[in-house]
Scaffold this motif. Structure first.
Motif, PDB file in Angstrom:
ATOM      1  N   TYR A  85       0.994  -0.981  -0.076  1.00 27.55           N
ATOM      2  CA  TYR A  85       0.138   0.027  -0.095  1.00 27.55           C
ATOM      3  C   TYR A  85       0.884   1.119  -0.488  1.00 27.55           C
ATOM      4  CZ  TYR A  85       1.233   0.342   5.152  1.00 27.55           C
ATOM      5  OH  TYR A  85       2.021  -0.276   6.201  1.00 27.55           O
ATOM      6  N   GLU A  86      -0.109   2.568   0.160  1.00 33.51           N
ATOM      7  CA  GLU A  86       1.095   3.176  -0.370  1.00 33.51           C
ATOM      8  C   GLU A  86       0.406   4.510   0.357  1.00 33.51           C
ATOM      9  OE1 GLU A  86       2.429   6.653  -3.528  1.00 33.51           O
ATOM     10  OE2 GLU A  86       1.978   4.993  -4.258  1.00 33.51           O
ATOM     11  N   LYS A  87       1.159   5.068   1.400  1.00 32.97           N
ATOM     12  CA  LYS A  87       0.538   5.968   2.183  1.00 32.97           C
ATOM     13  C   LYS A  87       0.275   7.827   1.969  1.00 32.97           C
ATOM     14  CE  LYS A  87       2.484   8.554   6.540  1.00 32.97           C
ATOM     15  NZ  LYS A  87       3.457   8.773   7.397  1.00 32.97           N
ATOM     16  N   ILE A  88      -1.406   8.113   1.810  1.00 30.75           N
ATOM     17  CA  ILE A  88      -1.305   9.575   1.056  1.00 30.75           C
ATOM     18  C   ILE A  88      -0.022  10.670   2.230  1.00 30.75           C
ATOM     19  CG2 ILE A  88      -3.463  11.280   0.888  1.00 30.75           C
ATOM     20  CD1 ILE A  88      -5.020   8.862   0.763  1.00 30.75           C
ATOM     21  N   GLU A  89       0.544  10.976   1.805  1.00 36.67           N
ATOM     22  CA  GLU A  89       1.394  11.839   2.490  1.00 36.67           C
ATOM     23  C   GLU A  89       0.987  12.734   2.853  1.00 36.67           C
ATOM     24  OE1 GLU A  89       4.275  11.126   3.261  1.00 36.67           O
ATOM     25  OE2 GLU A  89       4.448   8.876   1.915  1.00 36.67           O
ATOM     26  N   ARG A  92     -10.592  15.907  -0.055  1.00 41.81           N
ATOM     27  CA  ARG A  92     -10.130  16.644  -0.437  1.00 41.81           C
ATOM     28  C   ARG A  92      -8.706  14.987  -0.251  1.00 41.81           C
ATOM     29  NH1 ARG A  92      -4.951  18.013   2.013  1.00 41.81           N
ATOM     30  NH2 ARG A  92      -3.062  18.633   0.505  1.00 41.81           N
ATOM     31  N   ASN A  93      -8.476  14.218   0.468  1.00 46.31           N
ATOM     32  CA  ASN A  93      -8.429  12.767   0.721  1.00 46.31           C
ATOM     33  C   ASN A  93      -8.364  12.088   0.203  1.00 46.31           C
ATOM     34  OD1 ASN A  93      -6.790  14.269   3.991  1.00 46.31           O
ATOM     35  ND2 ASN A  93      -8.206  13.298   4.510  1.00 46.31           N
ATOM     36  N   LEU A  94      -9.864  12.186  -0.277  1.00 48.71           N
ATOM     37  CA  LEU A  94     -10.076  11.382  -1.447  1.00 48.71           C
ATOM     38  C   LEU A  94      -9.522  11.615  -3.019  1.00 48.71           C
ATOM     39  CD1 LEU A  94     -14.084  10.538  -0.709  1.00 48.71           C
ATOM     40  CD2 LEU A  94     -11.610   9.244   0.198  1.00 48.71           C
ATOM     41  N   SER A  95      -9.361  13.040  -3.019  1.00 47.17           N
ATOM     42  CA  SER A  95      -8.797  13.473  -3.600  1.00 47.17           C
ATOM     43  C   SER A  95      -7.009  12.739  -4.152  1.00 47.17           C
ATOM     44  CB  SER A  95      -9.146  14.960  -4.354  1.00 47.17           C
ATOM     45  OG  SER A  95      -8.824  15.784  -5.775  1.00 47.17           O
ATOM     46  N   ILE A  96      -6.634  13.313  -2.806  1.00 46.08           N
ATOM     47  CA  ILE A  96      -5.250  12.846  -3.655  1.00 46.08           C
ATOM     48  C   ILE A  96      -5.185  11.540  -3.527  1.00 46.08           C
ATOM     49  CG2 ILE A  96      -2.992  13.265  -2.333  1.00 46.08           C
ATOM     50  CD1 ILE A  96      -4.469  15.808  -0.500  1.00 46.08           C
TER      51      ILE A  96
END
Length: 305
Positions: A40-44, A68-72
């Motif tokens: 998995y890759e962390k949302i930075e 905003r988190n979903l968009s990123i």
């Protein structure tokens, strides 16, 4: 073994908890994912999800923060967003629900996102919790194959909390095969059994702990947490196993107050399910940050060293 990757690219939303009080959860999640070959890759550049309460003060902010988190995550190319905290899972899933159901609202949220320099959210993500991630990728059989310290004889009570599966309209529990039962979840039970542990009957597994109100209404939180501990004790559990950093910290913090308030020793060590997995996979207590928990689980786990 289950499908090794039913989700595609997974983005981890760590939220405030995994980078703070839930550090043991974060560290052990990484350890066991690596052991199992899961990626998995962390949302930075993530922001707070609104922590459940923002929606009560400002409706648009309560949607915009998770959006905003979903968009990123979509800009990362993710197909699914994983949360380890059921509160974050709730906030992200709630936003997905409302933006899917109300096109004019979705348009308005996306206008704000673009003003903030982000892309509008295209509604192409699946929200998942960490328990679901392990259950639906490697599954109990895959986990069993990695166990080096079978936890035979260890009696555990899995505490999912109130938001892991609910409300089902947001979390989609009961609607999809890869989702848990909305009222009587079992995925974490099965993961713990794969470690060799004995899951005791536990009717309080989805009861609210009052975590968000631990400071604003401490007596109510203490009452709710006492019900959970009493039920776990009554059924012979040695450890309370958690998947929620808010509930975990709230119960640990109030443990002595609960005992004082009820005149009964309800103290019990709490362990994140990923910490117990890491321990069973052969990692040291220090590597899994078990020794950093406020309630010392090593008094129970030392017999497996």
């Amino acid at each position: 073994m289950s499908n090794p990757n039913p989700y595609g690219k997974v983005a981890l939303y760590p939220g405030c908890a995994l980078d703070g009080l839930g550090k043991g959860y974060d560290v052990s999640l990484k350890l066991v994912a690596e052991d199992l070959g899961l990626q998995y890759e962390k949302i930075e550049d993530y922001n707070c999800c609104g922590a459940l309460e923002v929606k009560n003060v400002n409706t648009m902010a309560g949607l915009l923060l998770p959006a905003r988190n979903l968009s990123i995550a979509r800009q990362m190319g993710a197909n699914a967003v994983m949360s380890a905290c059921p509160g974050c899972h709730y906030s992200l899933s709630r936003t997905q629900y409302f933006m899917s159901r109300y096109p004019k609202l979705r348009e308005k949220v996306n206008v704000y996102l673009e003003k903030m320099g982000e892309k509008g959210y295209d509604m192409q993500l699946l929200m998942i919790h960490a328990v679901e991630f392990f259950y639906n990728t490697v599954g109990p059989e895959g986990i069993k194959s990695k166990v080096k310290r079978p936890l035979t004889g260890l009696k555990v009570a899995p505490y999912y909390g109130c938001l892991y599966t609910r409300p089902k309209a947001y979390t989609l529990t009961g609607y999809m095969k890869m989702k848990d039962d909305p009222e009587r979840p079992v995925f974490m039970d099965e993961l713990l059994k794969a470690l060799g542990a004995e899951v005791v009957p536990f009717e309080a597994k989805t009861m609210c702990c009052g975590g968000p109100h631990v400071y604003s209404d401490a007596p109510t939180s203490i009452h709710l947490e006492a019900r959970i501990l009493k039920e776990a004790k009554r059924n012979g559990a040695e450890l309370l196993i958690t998947d929620c950093p808010l509930g975990h910290v709230a119960i640990e913090t109030n443990m002595n107050k609960i005992t004082d308030a009820y005149g009964q020793d309800l103290r019990m060590p709490l362990v994140y399910f990923t910490q117990l997995m890491a321990f069973a996979f052969g990692h040291s207590p220090e590597e899994a940050l078990l020794t950093a928990n406020l309630t010392n689980p090593m008094s129970v786990l030392k017999r497996y060293l």
